[in-house]
Design a protein around this motif. Sequence first.
Motif, PDB file in Angstrom:
ATOM      1  N   LEU A 334       0.651  -1.321  -0.134  1.00 49.22           N
ATOM      2  CA  LEU A 334      -0.302   0.080  -0.028  1.00 49.22           C
ATOM      3  C   LEU A 334       1.064   1.456  -0.157  1.00 49.22           C
ATOM      4  O   LEU A 334       2.001   1.278   0.509  1.00 49.22           O
ATOM      5  N   VAL A 335       0.248   2.190  -0.857  1.00 45.59           N
ATOM      6  CA  VAL A 335       1.253   3.261  -0.747  1.00 45.59           C
ATOM      7  C   VAL A 335       0.493   4.390  -0.690  1.00 45.59           C
ATOM      8  O   VAL A 335      -0.370   4.649  -1.422  1.00 45.59           O
ATOM      9  N   SER A 336       0.721   5.726   0.604  1.00 45.94           N
ATOM     10  CA  SER A 336      -0.233   6.832   0.824  1.00 45.94           C
ATOM     11  C   SER A 336       0.383   7.976   0.848  1.00 45.94           C
ATOM     12  O   SER A 336       1.404   7.824   1.388  1.00 45.94           O
ATOM     13  N   GLY A 337      -0.517   9.006   1.512  1.00 42.84           N
ATOM     14  CA  GLY A 337       0.245  10.281   1.917  1.00 42.84           C
ATOM     15  C   GLY A 337       0.592  11.133   0.280  1.00 42.84           C
ATOM     16  O   GLY A 337       0.517  10.257  -0.626  1.00 42.84           O
ATOM     17  N   GLY A 338       0.949  12.238   0.800  1.00 39.80           N
ATOM     18  CA  GLY A 338       0.676  13.571  -0.338  1.00 39.80           C
ATOM     19  C   GLY A 338       1.701  13.009  -1.918  1.00 39.80           C
ATOM     20  O   GLY A 338       1.600  13.297  -2.832  1.00 39.80           O
ATOM     21  N   VAL A 339       2.960  12.552  -1.298  1.00 42.67           N
ATOM     22  CA  VAL A 339       3.857  11.833  -2.853  1.00 42.67           C
ATOM     23  C   VAL A 339       3.178  10.650  -3.248  1.00 42.67           C
ATOM     24  O   VAL A 339       3.283  10.260  -4.294  1.00 42.67           O
ATOM     25  N   ALA A 340       2.342   9.884  -2.962  1.00 45.56           N
ATOM     26  CA  ALA A 340       2.032   8.564  -3.407  1.00 45.56           C
ATOM     27  C   ALA A 340       1.161   9.741  -5.230  1.00 45.56           C
ATOM     28  O   ALA A 340       0.578   8.101  -5.198  1.00 45.56           O
ATOM     29  N   ALA A 341       1.076  10.897  -4.687  1.00 47.51           N
ATOM     30  CA  ALA A 341       0.081  11.480  -5.793  1.00 47.51           C
ATOM     31  C   ALA A 341       0.775  11.715  -7.186  1.00 47.51           C
ATOM     32  O   ALA A 341       0.640  10.971  -8.438  1.00 47.51           O
ATOM     33  N   ASN A 342       2.023  10.783  -7.241  1.00 46.48           N
ATOM     34  CA  ASN A 342       3.434  11.181  -8.015  1.00 46.48           C
ATOM     35  C   ASN A 342       3.578  10.209  -9.139  1.00 46.48           C
ATOM     36  O   ASN A 342       3.401   8.539  -8.953  1.00 46.48           O
ATOM     37  N   ARG A 343       3.187  10.681 -10.320  1.00 49.75           N
ATOM     38  CA  ARG A 343       3.239   9.771 -11.308  1.00 49.75           C
ATOM     39  C   ARG A 343       4.111   8.765 -11.230  1.00 49.75           C
ATOM     40  O   ARG A 343       3.697   7.743 -12.335  1.00 49.75           O
ATOM     41  N   LEU A 344       5.078   9.480 -11.275  1.00 43.18           N
ATOM     42  CA  LEU A 344       6.252   8.424 -11.625  1.00 43.18           C
ATOM     43  C   LEU A 344       6.408   7.262 -10.933  1.00 43.18           C
ATOM     44  O   LEU A 344       6.731   6.369 -10.859  1.00 43.18           O
ATOM     45  N   LEU A 345       6.493   7.969  -9.184  1.00 40.98           N
ATOM     46  CA  LEU A 345       6.000   6.410  -8.190  1.00 40.98           C
ATOM     47  C   LEU A 345       5.106   5.888  -8.544  1.00 40.98           C
ATOM     48  O   LEU A 345       5.766   4.690  -8.255  1.00 40.98           O
ATOM     49  N   ARG A 346       3.740   6.032  -9.067  1.00 42.42           N
ATOM     50  CA  ARG A 346       2.824   5.200  -9.351  1.00 42.42           C
ATOM     51  C   ARG A 346       3.388   4.110 -10.204  1.00 42.42           C
ATOM     52  O   ARG A 346       3.600   3.079  -9.613  1.00 42.42           O
ATOM     53  N   ALA A 347       3.750   5.052 -11.553  1.00 39.10           N
ATOM     54  CA  ALA A 347       4.147   3.800 -12.342  1.00 39.10           C
ATOM     55  C   ALA A 347       5.607   2.751 -12.336  1.00 39.10           C
ATOM     56  O   ALA A 347       5.126   1.825 -12.187  1.00 39.10           O
ATOM     57  N   SER A 348       6.350   3.142 -11.328  1.00 44.52           N
ATOM     58  CA  SER A 348       7.420   2.452 -11.038  1.00 44.52           C
ATOM     59  C   SER A 348       6.659   0.985  -9.967  1.00 44.52           C
ATOM     60  O   SER A 348       7.071   0.695 -10.339  1.00 44.52           O
ATOM     61  N   PHE A 349       5.842   1.853  -8.805  1.00 46.39           N
ATOM     62  CA  PHE A 349       5.814   0.856  -8.210  1.00 46.39           C
ATOM     63  C   PHE A 349       4.574  -0.705  -8.692  1.00 46.39           C
ATOM     64  O   PHE A 349       5.140  -1.618  -8.517  1.00 46.39           O
ATOM     65  N   GLU A 350       3.649   0.239  -9.958  1.00 46.30           N
ATOM     66  CA  GLU A 350       2.803  -1.135 -10.479  1.00 46.30           C
ATOM     67  C   GLU A 350       3.726  -1.973 -11.610  1.00 46.30           C
ATOM     68  O   GLU A 350       3.965  -2.876 -11.692  1.00 46.30           O
ATOM     69  N   GLN A 351       4.896  -1.277 -11.971  1.00 46.12           N
ATOM     70  CA  GLN A 351       6.390  -1.851 -12.867  1.00 46.12           C
ATOM     71  C   GLN A 351       6.451  -3.138 -12.326  1.00 46.12           C
ATOM     72  O   GLN A 351       6.479  -4.457 -12.651  1.00 46.12           O
ATOM     73  N   GLU A 352       7.658  -2.498 -10.946  1.00 48.32           N
ATOM     74  CA  GLU A 352       8.106  -3.379 -10.384  1.00 48.32           C
ATOM     75  C   GLU A 352       7.382  -4.370 -10.065  1.00 48.32           C
ATOM     76  O   GLU A 352       7.796  -5.969  -9.352  1.00 48.32           O
TER      77      GLU A 352
END
Length: 402
Positions: A334-352
């Motif tokens: 689970l990833v939460s908090g303001g920085v979780a809105a970051n698009r690269l963070l989301r894409a990287s988590f999803e890919q990895e």
Amino acid sequence: MSQIATRILGIESSCDETAAAVVENGERILSSVVASQFDIHRKYGGVVPELASREHLRQIVPVVREALEQAHIAYQDVAAIAVTQGPGLVGSLLVGLTYGKSLAWALGKPLIAVHHLEGHVHAVVLEEKQKHPGAMIAFPAMTLVVSGGHTVLYFVEREPPAGHEDAAYFSYQKIAQTQDDAAGEAYDKVAKILALGYPGGPVIDRLSEFGDPNKVAFTRAVIKRAAPPDGSGRSQYDFSFSGIKTAVLRYVRTHGLEAEAEERRRMSAGKPAQNSLEITGKESLAGKPDVERLRALSSQHTLDLVASFQKCVVDDLVMRTLDAAEQYDTRTVLVSGGVAANRLLRASFEQECRIRGLRVYFPSRHLSTDNAAMIAAAAYPKFLAGTFADIELNADASLPLG
Ligand code: KG4
Ligand code: ZN
């Protein structure tokens, strides 16, 4: 037998957002209102505590009223009032907490104390319930809460007591935290160095699209790895983001990017306000940075620097979280908090996570940054369990969790 609707009024004021929301049965958002203070703090490049509490005082009554109006309910219709007890800025926390306490006392309703980070965890679960009613995320989950004030990893387990098998009761074990700056703080400080405005996260997120993330050789070594457990209380998964902030500052100085930043600062002075009341379901102006203008005022060199900074921070957050997930044998992240809105963070988590065979969940953008719906949702299992606070409840700026 149909379930009786339990509507909890949540109040959140731990930092620079005054928020109120009504959530039904811990799973249906009836309203969620957030008044942000970006304009007030923008010229300082960070939150000024005294100004934050003063603004909370101005906003708290209309924001709560607006949340009830949007939910089409009266004060008397709420089953309980939930407030953020901590952690956060004590002056800010006290405004929401005192107002919530007074309201609970005046209405004769129970008061529920919520830990702010517990709220961020519940934001992910709440999001899933909005999208797939009746579904429950598989626990245990490695949970990263990453914001302007926190960068923490929790091992979260679901432990519903008998009689409440479907409810979102969690236990939290802290696995790691930042040794210095939070990741969002690093975004905000880098944006301040480069005169990109406040908050820094949304603008760096957008500007990074136009830069080459491999141009400036920030390796993850800039983000120090803590030593393995040695009795010092540190974890091998601990984070550290002050090094990269200093590396960016040094880079700006040694590559002659200061004059350009100064020009942006000059051009941004006196820019009109862009925010601030955000309402669920409506596009808000808050967090919508003036990207085209800032891009036009930035050289390719600066855009490459920004993209390289972001990639370094994101890679570190993703790798450290997923290494911990594997170590603790959790299939869910689970990833939460303001920085979780970051698009690269989301894409990287999803890919990895796809590569590693893990499931990852994020809240929507509105539920990622501070809001009160997550506080009302976190309060619901406490309501079922009858865990109420008394009138002596006090704010705690460094309230622990797990
Ligand atoms: O959770 P939050 O609203 O407040 C705290 O509890 O701190 O998080 C605010 C932080 C700020 O540091 C902001 O720069 C960062 O979240 N942030 C982002 C993005 N949107 C907000 N960071 C990176 N990318 C974003 N899109
Ligand atoms: Zn937060």
